[in-house]
Design an enzyme around this catalytic site. Structure first.
Site, PDB file in Angstrom:
ATOM      1  N   GLU A 280       0.842  -1.213   0.000  1.00 25.68           N
ATOM      2  CA  GLU A 280       0.000   0.000   0.000  1.00 25.68           C
ATOM      3  C   GLU A 280       0.868   1.251   0.000  1.00 25.68           C
ATOM      4  OE1 GLU A 280      -3.094  -0.128  -0.634  1.00 25.68           O
ATOM      5  OE2 GLU A 280      -3.122  -2.299  -0.498  1.00 25.68           O
ATOM      6  N   TRP A 283       1.710   1.825  -3.378  1.00 26.72           N
ATOM      7  CA  TRP A 283       0.648   2.431  -4.210  1.00 26.72           C
ATOM      8  C   TRP A 283       0.782   3.951  -4.171  1.00 26.72           C
ATOM      9  CZ3 TRP A 283      -2.553   1.271  -7.997  1.00 26.72           C
ATOM     10  CH2 TRP A 283      -2.900  -0.061  -8.204  1.00 26.72           C
ATOM     11  N   TRP A 311     -20.634  12.443 -20.034  1.00 22.31           N
ATOM     12  CA  TRP A 311     -21.041  12.481 -18.628  1.00 22.31           C
ATOM     13  C   TRP A 311     -22.435  13.096 -18.523  1.00 22.31           C
ATOM     14  CZ3 TRP A 311     -17.882   9.577 -16.024  1.00 22.31           C
ATOM     15  CH2 TRP A 311     -16.533   9.518 -16.365  1.00 22.31           C
ATOM     16  N   ASN A 346     -10.652   3.341   2.819  1.00 23.89           N
ATOM     17  CA  ASN A 346     -10.312   3.105   1.406  1.00 23.89           C
ATOM     18  C   ASN A 346     -11.399   2.330   0.658  1.00 23.89           C
ATOM     19  OD1 ASN A 346      -8.483   3.008  -0.942  1.00 23.89           O
ATOM     20  ND2 ASN A 346      -8.512   0.812  -0.501  1.00 23.89           N
ATOM     21  N   TRP A 364     -15.515  12.171 -13.259  1.00 26.44           N
ATOM     22  CA  TRP A 364     -14.694  11.856 -12.084  1.00 26.44           C
ATOM     23  C   TRP A 364     -14.015  13.096 -11.520  1.00 26.44           C
ATOM     24  CZ3 TRP A 364      -9.554  13.070 -12.466  1.00 26.44           C
ATOM     25  CH2 TRP A 364      -8.989  13.171 -13.751  1.00 26.44           C
ATOM     26  N   TRP A 387      -9.009   8.403  -8.374  1.00 25.06           N
ATOM     27  CA  TRP A 387     -10.270   8.707  -9.081  1.00 25.06           C
ATOM     28  C   TRP A 387     -10.209   8.188 -10.512  1.00 25.06           C
ATOM     29  CZ3 TRP A 387     -15.076  10.116  -7.775  1.00 25.06           C
ATOM     30  CH2 TRP A 387     -15.274  10.505  -6.454  1.00 25.06           C
TER      31      TRP A 387
HETATM   32  C1  LIG Z   1     -11.358   7.696  -4.889  1.00 26.91           C
HETATM   33  C2  LIG Z   1     -10.144   7.606  -3.990  1.00 26.91           C
HETATM   34  C3  LIG Z   1      -9.486   8.774  -3.590  1.00 26.91           C
HETATM   35  C4  LIG Z   1      -8.346   8.694  -2.776  1.00 26.91           C
HETATM   36  N1  LIG Z   1      -7.724   9.857  -2.399  1.00 26.91           N
HETATM   37  C5  LIG Z   1      -6.603   9.803  -1.634  1.00 26.91           C
HETATM   38  C6  LIG Z   1      -5.942  10.989  -1.223  1.00 26.91           C
HETATM   39  O1  LIG Z   1      -6.331  12.113  -1.583  1.00 26.91           O
HETATM   40  N2  LIG Z   1      -4.858  10.874  -0.413  1.00 26.91           N
HETATM   41  C7  LIG Z   1      -4.376   9.655  -0.021  1.00 26.91           C
HETATM   42  O2  LIG Z   1      -3.383   9.609   0.712  1.00 26.91           O
HETATM   43  N3  LIG Z   1      -4.965   8.518  -0.428  1.00 26.91           N
HETATM   44  C8  LIG Z   1      -6.068   8.545  -1.202  1.00 26.91           C
HETATM   45  N4  LIG Z   1      -6.685   7.382  -1.574  1.00 26.91           N
HETATM   46  C9  LIG Z   1      -6.031   6.099  -1.264  1.00 26.91           C
HETATM   47  C10 LIG Z   1      -6.469   5.450   0.061  1.00 26.91           C
HETATM   48  O3  LIG Z   1      -7.854   5.409   0.159  1.00 26.91           O
HETATM   49  C11 LIG Z   1      -5.902   6.146   1.299  1.00 26.91           C
HETATM   50  O4  LIG Z   1      -4.518   6.333   1.158  1.00 26.91           O
HETATM   51  C12 LIG Z   1      -6.147   5.305   2.552  1.00 26.91           C
HETATM   52  O5  LIG Z   1      -7.514   5.089   2.747  1.00 26.91           O
HETATM   53  C13 LIG Z   1      -5.560   6.012   3.755  1.00 26.91           C
HETATM   54  O6  LIG Z   1      -5.855   5.328   4.921  1.00 26.91           O
HETATM   55  P1  LIG Z   1      -4.708   4.652   5.781  1.00 26.91           P
HETATM   56  O7  LIG Z   1      -3.611   5.625   6.005  1.00 26.91           O
HETATM   57  O8  LIG Z   1      -5.349   4.074   7.003  1.00 26.91           O
HETATM   58  O9  LIG Z   1      -4.218   3.514   4.805  1.00 26.91           O
HETATM   59  P2  LIG Z   1      -3.377   2.187   5.047  1.00 26.91           P
HETATM   60  O10 LIG Z   1      -4.191   1.051   4.552  1.00 26.91           O
HETATM   61  O11 LIG Z   1      -2.898   2.107   6.456  1.00 26.91           O
HETATM   62  O12 LIG Z   1      -2.160   2.349   4.038  1.00 26.91           O
HETATM   63  C14 LIG Z   1      -0.918   2.949   4.422  1.00 26.91           C
HETATM   64  C15 LIG Z   1      -0.591   4.082   3.480  1.00 26.91           C
HETATM   65  O13 LIG Z   1      -0.439   3.591   2.155  1.00 26.91           O
HETATM   66  C16 LIG Z   1      -0.909   4.574   1.228  1.00 26.91           C
HETATM   67  N5  LIG Z   1      -2.032   4.012   0.466  1.00 26.91           N
HETATM   68  C17 LIG Z   1      -2.910   3.061   0.863  1.00 26.91           C
HETATM   69  N6  LIG Z   1      -3.768   2.768  -0.136  1.00 26.91           N
HETATM   70  C18 LIG Z   1      -3.444   3.571  -1.163  1.00 26.91           C
HETATM   71  C19 LIG Z   1      -3.964   3.752  -2.498  1.00 26.91           C
HETATM   72  N7  LIG Z   1      -4.988   3.028  -2.960  1.00 26.91           N
HETATM   73  N8  LIG Z   1      -3.383   4.675  -3.282  1.00 26.91           N
HETATM   74  C20 LIG Z   1      -2.333   5.418  -2.856  1.00 26.91           C
HETATM   75  N9  LIG Z   1      -1.788   5.278  -1.615  1.00 26.91           N
HETATM   76  C21 LIG Z   1      -2.337   4.375  -0.794  1.00 26.91           C
HETATM   77  C22 LIG Z   1      -1.373   5.771   2.038  1.00 26.91           C
HETATM   78  O14 LIG Z   1      -0.324   6.702   2.094  1.00 26.91           O
HETATM   79  C23 LIG Z   1      -1.643   5.152   3.400  1.00 26.91           C
HETATM   80  O15 LIG Z   1      -1.526   6.086   4.451  1.00 26.91           O
HETATM   81  C24 LIG Z   1      -7.836   7.430  -2.375  1.00 26.91           C
HETATM   82  C25 LIG Z   1      -8.506   6.270  -2.780  1.00 26.91           C
HETATM   83  C26 LIG Z   1      -9.643   6.361  -3.575  1.00 26.91           C
HETATM   84  C27 LIG Z   1     -10.329   5.089  -4.000  1.00 26.91           C
END
Ligand SMILES: Cc1cc2nc3c(=O)[nH]c(=O)nc-3n(C[C@H](O)[C@H](O)[C@H](O)COP(=O)(O)OP(=O)(O)OC[C@H]3O[C@@H](n4cnc5c(N)ncnc54)[C@H](O)[C@@H]3O)c2cc1C
Length: 481
Positions: A280, A283, A311, A346, A364, A387
């Site tokens: 993650e 990602w 759209w 997420n 989007w 997105w």
């Molecule tokens: C539509 C949409 C919009 C999003 N917008 C953002 C945003 O603006 N900022 C953001 O940081 N994340 C975004 N995410 C990705 C993800 O949802 C969040 O990073 C995550 O929910 C953060 O929670 P956590 O720190 O507990 O994640 P954890 O599951 O604990 O993951 C650890 C870290 O990994 C990174 N990470 C995890 N999943 C993703 C992912 N899919 N993409 C990129 N990085 C990821 C984050 O930095 C996160 O803090 C988005 C996802 C979606 C589907």
């Protein structure tokens, strides 16, 4: 405070609001010059203004950072304006000999930094920039054809075998230059006043470096074990919630990875949980690499075929979605979690985004903009890339025919309805078998739960089957053209 006669080093802090593991700050300290630490609230047409929730986070982070710097005998200097003017001005005012900063990856920010570097060098200042935000610079991870990766799995395979530097601890022995005048944080009005909508954010978060450390420790101790199986459940606190800290650089990915590897070496967590969590973090890296190589990620379809997409942009659907009043409980719970706490799980981000784009046929970019304004972790790379991923227009995007059914998703990932009950209290008394589809409840069940559909809780804003078919028709047309 210690003083020195050398010309000061100016450290321009940006998305790296921390003292530990901060390469620009470390290099400035190592130069032996006395330090001036600066944050600039940038006002320039090219720089996308922060959204409301992110401004709140920024304000709190700066307050914490000022406090931490003061504890070391220094001052955080605050200035606002166009950085291309503010930096040369403050350099002249303080007689600075060198300027240090950590890199940013958005096109406008890179252009600003490049222009500044030239101006400052012409004036005879030393400048140096560093990587503080990413495990790997975007130009270093490339395919065998020497191209940037467009698909996550091979990107991850390549990147995660590359060397990652160890995080640096906070150094000792600080030499400060006399700080120039600073603007007052309170005058920046980063926190909302009238109305003060930030109560839920204050309850949910402690922004800043100390908060980041505490969040990481808590995650490692309580949630890393089981992460792989629990991370998809919004009704469980199963993830790290480190995203806003990473966004503003209250913590670095190096610090997170270092701490995880330490646990791993002690045998404190299962390999599968660690592997999932690390992927993650990658990602996030991947999103930044995409942003760097595709500067218009937040406003242009990565896949230009989507430029022809028709759209519908139905305002009523979009408004209901924003307010958490669509009549689909998992969507409404997610959108209210976002509004109240500045963060959304997420899994629910994916479900709500899919609903807006595919069932609602909303561009989007409109969803991206709402998230940009309301997320404390609103991130130029991850938000735009995610997105586009959901829309199907992005790199390595979800297949276009994947349209999340909010009822089935709710039943799978919030099986008892605890998440919905928490954020949508007006339907909390519904039994689990109908909590994700109140319109299917009998009149008697609704009555006993004090729910009057259309009054205490909305009827569904659209028909799921019809709108799903409509989305598939639109997407098929796009594919066939
Ligand atoms: C539509 C949409 C919009 C999003 N917008 C953002 C945003 O603006 N900022 C953001 O940081 N994340 C975004 N995410 C990705 C993800 O949802 C969040 O990073 C995550 O929910 C953060 O929670 P956590 O720190 O507990 O994640 P954890 O599951 O604990 O993951 C650890 C870290 O990994 C990174 N990470 C995890 N999943 C993703 C992912 N899919 N993409 C990129 N990085 C990821 C984050 O930095 C996160 O803090 C988005 C996802 C979606 C589907």
């Amino acid at each position: 405070m210690t003083s020195s006669s050398a010309a000061p080093a100016l450290v321009w802090l940006r998305n790296d609001l921390r003292l530990a593991d901060n390469p620009a700050l470390e290099a400035a300290r190592a130069s032996g010059r006395p330090l001036i630490l600066l944050y600039v609230l940038e006002v320039a047409d090219e720089i996308r203004p922060l959204g409301g929730a992110a401004r709140w986070w920024l304000g709190r982070s700066l307050a914490g950072l000022s406090h931490d710097i003061a504890a070391l005998g220094g001052t955080l200097v605050l200035r606002s304006g166009d950085a291309r003017r503010v930096l040369p001005d403050i350099a002249a005012e303080t007689g600075a000999g060198a300027i240090y900063w950590n890199r940013r990856y958005g096109a406008a920010e890179i252009a600003t930094d490049t222009a500044l570097k030239l101006t400052l060098r012409e004036k005879g200042l030393e400048t140096a920039s560093f990587n503080a935000a990413l495990l790997h610079e975007p130009w270093t991870v490339r395919t065998q054809k020497n191209e940037p990766y467009k698909v996550f799995t091979p990107f991850f395979r390549a990147a995660h075998t590359m060397h990652v530097r160890a995080p640096a601890r906070l150094g000792s022995g600080w030499t400060w230059a006399r700080a120039p005048n600073s603007e007052r944080l309170v005058d920046w009005r980063l926190e909302p006043r009238a109305p003060d909508w930030a109560g839920g954010l204050r309850d949910a978060w402690i922004p800043g470096e100390a908060g980041a450390r505490a969040a990481l420790e808590q995650f490692l101790a309580q949630r890393l074990s089981g992460y792989a199986s629990r991370r998809d459940r919004p009704d469980i606190e199963g993830t790290s919630r480190l995203s806003p800290y990473l966004r503003f650089g209250n913590i670095s990915p190096h610090q997170i990875l270092g701490a995880v590897r330490h646990r791993e070496a002690r045998g404190d967590a299962r390999g599968a949980d660690i592997a999932k969590f690390v992927s993650e973090i990658y990602w996030r890296e991947f999103s930044y690499h995409l942003l760097f190589h595709n500067p218009n990620l937040a406003d242009q379809n990565f896949n230009p075929r989507f430029d022809r997409f028709e759209w519908r942009n139905d305002d009523a659907v979009e408004r209901a979605w924003q307010k958490g009043r669509t009549g689909f409980p998992i969507i409404d719970a997610g959108m209210r979690q976002l509004w109240q706490t500045g963060w959304m799980h997420n899994r629910v981000r994916m479900i709500t985004a899919s609903f807006l784009i595919k069932h609602g046929l909303t561009d989007w970019r409109r969803g991206e903009a709402w998230f940009w304004d309301t997320l404390v972790d609103a991130d130029p790379a991850s938000n735009a890339a995610s997105w586009q991923w959901v829309a199907g227009s992005g790199a390595d995007a979800a297949p276009y025919f994947r349209i999340f059914n909010p009822v089935l998703q709710g039943e799978k990932f919030d099986p008892d309805g605890a998440y919905v009950r928490h954020f949508v209290p007006e339907i909390a008394k519904l039994p689990a078998n109908v909590i994700h589809k109140p319109w299917r409840a009998t009149a008697d069940v609704l009555h006993r739960a004090d729910v009057v559909l259309g009054e205490t809780y909305p009827n569904p804003v659209l028909d799921l089957d019809t709108s799903r078919r409509r989305a598939l028709e639109h997407l098929d047309r796009l594919r066939d053209e």
